[in-house]
Scaffold this motif. Structure first.
Motif: not given
Length: 397
Positions: A100-103, A135-146
């Motif tokens: 679960w360490s990355g996207n 608007r995506i919240w990437q939970k693994n790395i706590q980042k925003t992706i569009i």
């Protein structure tokens, strides 16, 4: 004879970029699998068909490669100004392990489509025609992706004429923007240096060595090396690397010692428990080669060549998250990536990979001697392959 009946779980099998995986809505999972932990991991392992001593994943949905042994769990976002929470699990093939360490940057292209089709995005945000901005919240790395998802007559458009090297058939283009993949509280270069020397002990027939490296946190933690320092040209295909067990052992040792130097692990032994990150990639100057599909890539078509390993094997194309790292490093003077480009650092870079080429753009800036990146963009595509239920034995978790 007693037996445990199978259960069925709603699921969608999707391709995103050059990867594919099993997608779930969080609320469709068995109750005890809706939270992180052993039950969830065991469920996903059984769905994919791992661990498999034969490395085939015959009794599951996995495709026995790092690109096809993937799972995604989506839910309506708990974050303000976001539509969907995206959790990615990289499933090991021959081990009982979910990383679960990355996207997964490639599967990100499918997240928006799934979210729209499964009611996770407010209907008011979906145009009749045009592009839905998910608007995506990437939970693994706590980042925003569009994700810019094409919409026709109110529904996700999956077919089109956009061609992506590494994918056989054309589809609709999905632009993916990785927003601030390195935020102000993080160090893009974890050692504080754009380049470092990495000491690696002897591995089999390979002597101990010091390698020039660029270690970067952007998209996914990545260790870049020069192809020539490893005895390569940078134009290698999968068979050149993946059939060489001694070379793979050297790459894994480089990865482990790089992870330690990047501060991702506390001791070398922990590298085995963190297979998804960091990635290892090697770069070389733009040279002509024939891709795995027979496509002739000319030296003038690309700025440089990049080859990357994922889960211990050379990737057949390029991981989306690694492409973020490549694009970011290409825009920063002095990195091994920018040094491999004849014209030096560049905001937009086209690089060669085993399946062909990929263009990526990065907006970077230097403030008080520290580099940051505002956005990295690239185009992918996505498509639903199958939807319905996946079945697993009821005692799997």
């Amino acid at each position: 004879m007693k037996h445990v009946p199978q259960i069925k779980i709603p699921a969608t099998y999707m391709r995103g970029g050059t990867s594919k995986g099993v997608f779930f809505s969080l609320t469709d999972l068995p109750e005890k699998c809706q939270v992180a932990g052993e039950a969830r991991d065991n469920m996903l392992l059984r769905v994919i068909g791992s661990p498999d001593a034969y490395s085939k994943q015959t009794d599951g949905m996995g495709g026995a490669t790092s690109s096809t042994s993937k799972t995604v769990i989506l839910a309506k976002s708990q974050q303000a100004d976001h539509d969907v929470d995206y959790l990615f699990g990289q499933v090991a093939i021959d081990k009982a392990f979910v990383d679960w360490s990355g996207n997964c940057g490639n599967l990100t292209a499918a997240v928006g489509s799934f979210a729209i089709s499964n009611g996770l995005v407010d209907a008011k945000r979906i145009p009749e025609n045009g592009h839905a901005i998910v608007r995506i919240w990437q939970k693994n790395i706590q980042k925003t992706i569009i994700a810019h998802v094409p919409i026709t007559k109110g529904e996700v458009q999956e077919t089109g004429d956009f061609e992506l090297d590494g994918v056989t058939f054309p589809a609709a283009e999905v632009q993916v923007d990785f927003v601030a993949p390195v935020d102000s509280s993080e160090a893009m270069f974890p050692t504080g240096n754009i380049t470092d020397m990495l000491d690696v002990p002897a591995v089999g027939e390979f002597s101990a060595a010091r390698y020039s490296v660029t270690m970067i946190n952007a998209g996914i933690p990545t260790i870049f090396l020069n192809a020539a320092d490893l005895g390569y040209k940078g134009t290698e295909l999968q068979d050149d690397i993946n059939n060489d067990e001694k070379a793979l052992a050297r790459f894994e040792t480089i990865r482990a010692y790089g992870a330690l130097k990047m501060g991702l692990i506390d001791n070398i032994e922990q590298a085995a428990e963190r297979q998804h990150t960091p990635k290892v990639a090697f770069v070389g100057a733009s040279k002509a080669y024939v891709s795995s599909s027979g496509k002739h890539v000319k030296a003038d078509d690309i700025d440089l060549n990049v080859r990357a390993l994922s889960m211990g094997k050379l990737h057949h194309a390029m991981m989306g998250t690694a492409a973020v790292a490549i694009g970011t490093a290409a825009a920063i003077p002095g990195t091994l990536v920018s040094q491999a480009i004849a014209t030096g650092s560049t905001q937009f870079v086209t690089f060669g990979h085993p399946s062909g080429t990929l263009k990526v753009g990065a907006e970077t800036k230097e403030v008080n001697g520290l580099w940051t990146v505002n956005k990295v963009s690239m185009s992918r595509s996505a498509r639903v392959l199958m939807e319905g239920w996946v079945r697993i034995p009821g005692d799997s978790f």
